[in-house]
Design a protein around this motif. Sequence first.
Motif, PDB file in Angstrom:
ATOM      1  N   ASN A  25       0.829  -1.213   0.000  1.00 20.91           N
ATOM      2  CA  ASN A  25       0.000   0.000   0.000  1.00 20.91           C
ATOM      3  C   ASN A  25       0.864   1.263   0.000  1.00 20.91           C
ATOM      4  O   ASN A  25       0.579   2.230   0.733  1.00 20.91           O
ATOM      5  N   THR A  26       1.901   1.263  -0.796  1.00 18.40           N
ATOM      6  CA  THR A  26       2.857   2.367  -0.758  1.00 18.40           C
ATOM      7  C   THR A  26       3.238   2.796  -2.175  1.00 18.40           C
ATOM      8  O   THR A  26       3.425   1.955  -3.062  1.00 18.40           O
ATOM      9  N   VAL A  27       3.360   4.106  -2.341  1.00 21.01           N
ATOM     10  CA  VAL A  27       3.880   4.672  -3.581  1.00 21.01           C
ATOM     11  C   VAL A  27       5.158   5.419  -3.240  1.00 21.01           C
ATOM     12  O   VAL A  27       5.285   5.995  -2.151  1.00 21.01           O
ATOM     13  N   TYR A  28       6.106   5.397  -4.168  1.00 16.41           N
ATOM     14  CA  TYR A  28       7.418   5.989  -3.941  1.00 16.41           C
ATOM     15  C   TYR A  28       7.732   7.048  -4.997  1.00 16.41           C
ATOM     16  O   TYR A  28       7.214   6.998  -6.110  1.00 16.41           O
ATOM     17  N   LEU A  29       8.601   7.963  -4.626  1.00 13.31           N
ATOM     18  CA  LEU A  29       9.146   8.911  -5.589  1.00 13.31           C
ATOM     19  C   LEU A  29      10.653   8.963  -5.368  1.00 13.31           C
ATOM     20  O   LEU A  29      11.107   9.516  -4.361  1.00 13.31           O
ATOM     21  N   GLN A  30      11.386   8.359  -6.280  1.00 17.09           N
ATOM     22  CA  GLN A  30      12.839   8.418  -6.232  1.00 17.09           C
ATOM     23  C   GLN A  30      13.295   9.680  -6.949  1.00 17.09           C
ATOM     24  O   GLN A  30      12.968   9.873  -8.132  1.00 17.09           O
ATOM     25  N   MET A  31      14.020  10.532  -6.246  1.00 18.26           N
ATOM     26  CA  MET A  31      14.439  11.816  -6.791  1.00 18.26           C
ATOM     27  C   MET A  31      15.963  11.856  -6.848  1.00 18.26           C
ATOM     28  O   MET A  31      16.621  11.782  -5.806  1.00 18.26           O
ATOM     29  N   ASN A  32      16.477  11.933  -8.058  1.00 19.83           N
ATOM     30  CA  ASN A  32      17.927  11.991  -8.273  1.00 19.83           C
ATOM     31  C   ASN A  32      18.313  13.326  -8.893  1.00 19.83           C
ATOM     32  O   ASN A  32      17.467  14.053  -9.417  1.00 19.83           O
ATOM     33  N   SER A  33      19.595  13.626  -8.840  1.00 22.25           N
ATOM     34  CA  SER A  33      20.125  14.870  -9.424  1.00 22.25           C
ATOM     35  C   SER A  33      19.302  16.077  -8.984  1.00 22.25           C
ATOM     36  O   SER A  33      18.905  16.905  -9.812  1.00 22.25           O
ATOM     37  N   LEU A  34      19.069  16.169  -7.707  1.00 23.35           N
ATOM     38  CA  LEU A  34      18.203  17.227  -7.188  1.00 23.35           C
ATOM     39  C   LEU A  34      18.819  18.601  -7.390  1.00 23.35           C
ATOM     40  O   LEU A  34      20.049  18.785  -7.339  1.00 23.35           O
ATOM     41  N   LYS A  35      17.954  19.567  -7.623  1.00 22.65           N
ATOM     42  CA  LYS A  35      18.341  20.953  -7.864  1.00 22.65           C
ATOM     43  C   LYS A  35      17.679  21.844  -6.810  1.00 22.65           C
ATOM     44  O   LYS A  35      16.637  21.493  -6.267  1.00 22.65           O
ATOM     45  N   PRO A  36      18.259  23.010  -6.555  1.00 26.08           N
ATOM     46  CA  PRO A  36      17.624  23.925  -5.591  1.00 26.08           C
ATOM     47  C   PRO A  36      16.175  24.247  -5.959  1.00 26.08           C
ATOM     48  O   PRO A  36      15.333  24.415  -5.065  1.00 26.08           O
ATOM     49  N   GLU A  37      15.864  24.288  -7.240  1.00 29.30           N
ATOM     50  CA  GLU A  37      14.486  24.595  -7.654  1.00 29.30           C
ATOM     51  C   GLU A  37      13.508  23.452  -7.390  1.00 29.30           C
ATOM     52  O   GLU A  37      12.301  23.609  -7.592  1.00 29.30           O
ATOM     53  N   ASP A  38      14.003  22.306  -6.939  1.00 28.98           N
ATOM     54  CA  ASP A  38      13.129  21.219  -6.514  1.00 28.98           C
ATOM     55  C   ASP A  38      12.629  21.411  -5.082  1.00 28.98           C
ATOM     56  O   ASP A  38      11.787  20.643  -4.606  1.00 28.98           O
ATOM     57  N   THR A  39      13.145  22.417  -4.402  1.00 30.35           N
ATOM     58  CA  THR A  39      12.721  22.690  -3.033  1.00 30.35           C
ATOM     59  C   THR A  39      11.230  23.011  -2.989  1.00 30.35           C
ATOM     60  O   THR A  39      10.751  23.902  -3.691  1.00 30.35           O
ATOM     61  N   ALA A  40      10.496  22.267  -2.165  1.00 32.14           N
ATOM     62  CA  ALA A  40       9.047  22.427  -2.076  1.00 32.14           C
ATOM     63  C   ALA A  40       8.512  21.467  -1.023  1.00 32.14           C
ATOM     64  O   ALA A  40       9.243  20.585  -0.543  1.00 32.14           O
ATOM     65  N   VAL A  41       7.250  21.623  -0.717  1.00 30.94           N
ATOM     66  CA  VAL A  41       6.525  20.592   0.033  1.00 30.94           C
ATOM     67  C   VAL A  41       5.955  19.621  -0.996  1.00 30.94           C
ATOM     68  O   VAL A  41       5.300  20.038  -1.948  1.00 30.94           O
ATOM     69  N   TYR A  42       6.229  18.357  -0.788  1.00 33.18           N
ATOM     70  CA  TYR A  42       5.781  17.319  -1.709  1.00 33.18           C
ATOM     71  C   TYR A  42       4.587  16.585  -1.111  1.00 33.18           C
ATOM     72  O   TYR A  42       4.624  16.167   0.055  1.00 33.18           O
ATOM     73  N   TYR A  43       3.557  16.437  -1.933  1.00 33.82           N
ATOM     74  CA  TYR A  43       2.317  15.800  -1.518  1.00 33.82           C
ATOM     75  C   TYR A  43       2.039  14.576  -2.383  1.00 33.82           C
ATOM     76  O   TYR A  43       2.228  14.628  -3.604  1.00 33.82           O
ATOM     77  N   CYS A  44       1.551  13.522  -1.771  1.00 36.73           N
ATOM     78  CA  CYS A  44       1.001  12.444  -2.577  1.00 36.73           C
ATOM     79  C   CYS A  44      -0.517  12.572  -2.564  1.00 36.73           C
ATOM     80  O   CYS A  44      -1.103  13.149  -1.643  1.00 36.73           O
ATOM     81  N   ALA A  45      -1.119  12.065  -3.616  1.00 32.76           N
ATOM     82  CA  ALA A  45      -2.559  12.185  -3.800  1.00 32.76           C
ATOM     83  C   ALA A  45      -3.092  10.917  -4.453  1.00 32.76           C
ATOM     84  O   ALA A  45      -2.363  10.227  -5.158  1.00 32.76           O
ATOM     85  N   ALA A  46      -4.367  10.658  -4.219  1.00 32.49           N
ATOM     86  CA  ALA A  46      -5.004   9.454  -4.745  1.00 32.49           C
ATOM     87  C   ALA A  46      -6.358   9.794  -5.350  1.00 32.49           C
ATOM     88  O   ALA A  46      -7.077  10.672  -4.837  1.00 32.49           O
ATOM     89  N   ASP A  47      -6.675   9.094  -6.417  1.00 30.74           N
ATOM     90  CA  ASP A  47      -7.995   9.248  -7.024  1.00 30.74           C
ATOM     91  C   ASP A  47      -8.339   7.980  -7.787  1.00 30.74           C
ATOM     92  O   ASP A  47      -7.437   7.274  -8.256  1.00 30.74           O
ATOM     93  N   LYS A  48      -9.603   7.731  -7.967  1.00 27.70           N
ATOM     94  CA  LYS A  48     -10.055   6.549  -8.715  1.00 27.70           C
ATOM     95  C   LYS A  48      -9.763   6.675 -10.203  1.00 27.70           C
ATOM     96  O   LYS A  48      -9.619   5.671 -10.901  1.00 27.70           O
ATOM     97  N   SER A  49      -9.678   7.931 -10.683  1.00 28.01           N
ATOM     98  CA  SER A  49      -9.480   8.172 -12.104  1.00 28.01           C
ATOM     99  C   SER A  49      -8.110   8.759 -12.382  1.00 28.01           C
ATOM    100  O   SER A  49      -7.500   9.384 -11.516  1.00 28.01           O
ATOM    101  N   TYR A  50      -7.658   8.574 -13.603  1.00 28.28           N
ATOM    102  CA  TYR A  50      -6.360   9.096 -14.018  1.00 28.28           C
ATOM    103  C   TYR A  50      -6.462  10.584 -14.309  1.00 28.28           C
ATOM    104  O   TYR A  50      -7.406  11.056 -14.937  1.00 28.28           O
ATOM    105  N   GLY A  51      -5.468  11.334 -13.849  1.00 28.89           N
ATOM    106  CA  GLY A  51      -5.443  12.753 -14.144  1.00 28.89           C
ATOM    107  C   GLY A  51      -4.110  13.362 -13.786  1.00 28.89           C
ATOM    108  O   GLY A  51      -3.323  12.773 -13.025  1.00 28.89           O
ATOM    109  N   LEU A  52      -3.870  14.560 -14.307  1.00 25.98           N
ATOM    110  CA  LEU A  52      -2.615  15.258 -14.051  1.00 25.98           C
ATOM    111  C   LEU A  52      -2.793  16.534 -13.238  1.00 25.98           C
ATOM    112  O   LEU A  52      -1.823  17.100 -12.752  1.00 25.98           O
ATOM    113  N   GLY A  53      -4.017  16.985 -13.109  1.00 27.39           N
ATOM    114  CA  GLY A  53      -4.257  18.222 -12.384  1.00 27.39           C
ATOM    115  C   GLY A  53      -4.596  17.975 -10.931  1.00 27.39           C
ATOM    116  O   GLY A  53      -5.306  17.033 -10.600  1.00 27.39           O
TER     117      GLY A  53
END
Length: 122
Positions: A77-105
Amino acid sequence: QVQLVESGGGLVQAGGSLRLSCAASGRTFSSYVMGWFRQAPGKEREFVAVITWTGGRTNYGDSVKGRFTISRDNAKNTVYLQMNSLKPEDTAVYYCAADKSYGLGPSQYDYWGQGTQVTVSS
């Protein structure tokens, strides 16, 4: 309904790596599309990556393509985000989200975690 808890954020130097995890409650994890989004101070929430129900399809935001990889383990029951070659502009709060349907927004997702801070120093 599903509850999401992110972990794995922290402080890392530019060029380094981090792996974020998002643990989901419930027995129907495989019925949800899972996404990662991020939000930097003063900016709108931005799409990072998405993975479909069984992991057969993934998609990435242009700014992270080739550097980040999303994956999921439905048995855990887990999703992962492997982040490599990180840049200062990647600085942020990262959120995971779930939905029954596929979407990008972000507005298309019904369930959200509390977020985990990622800070990349130059």
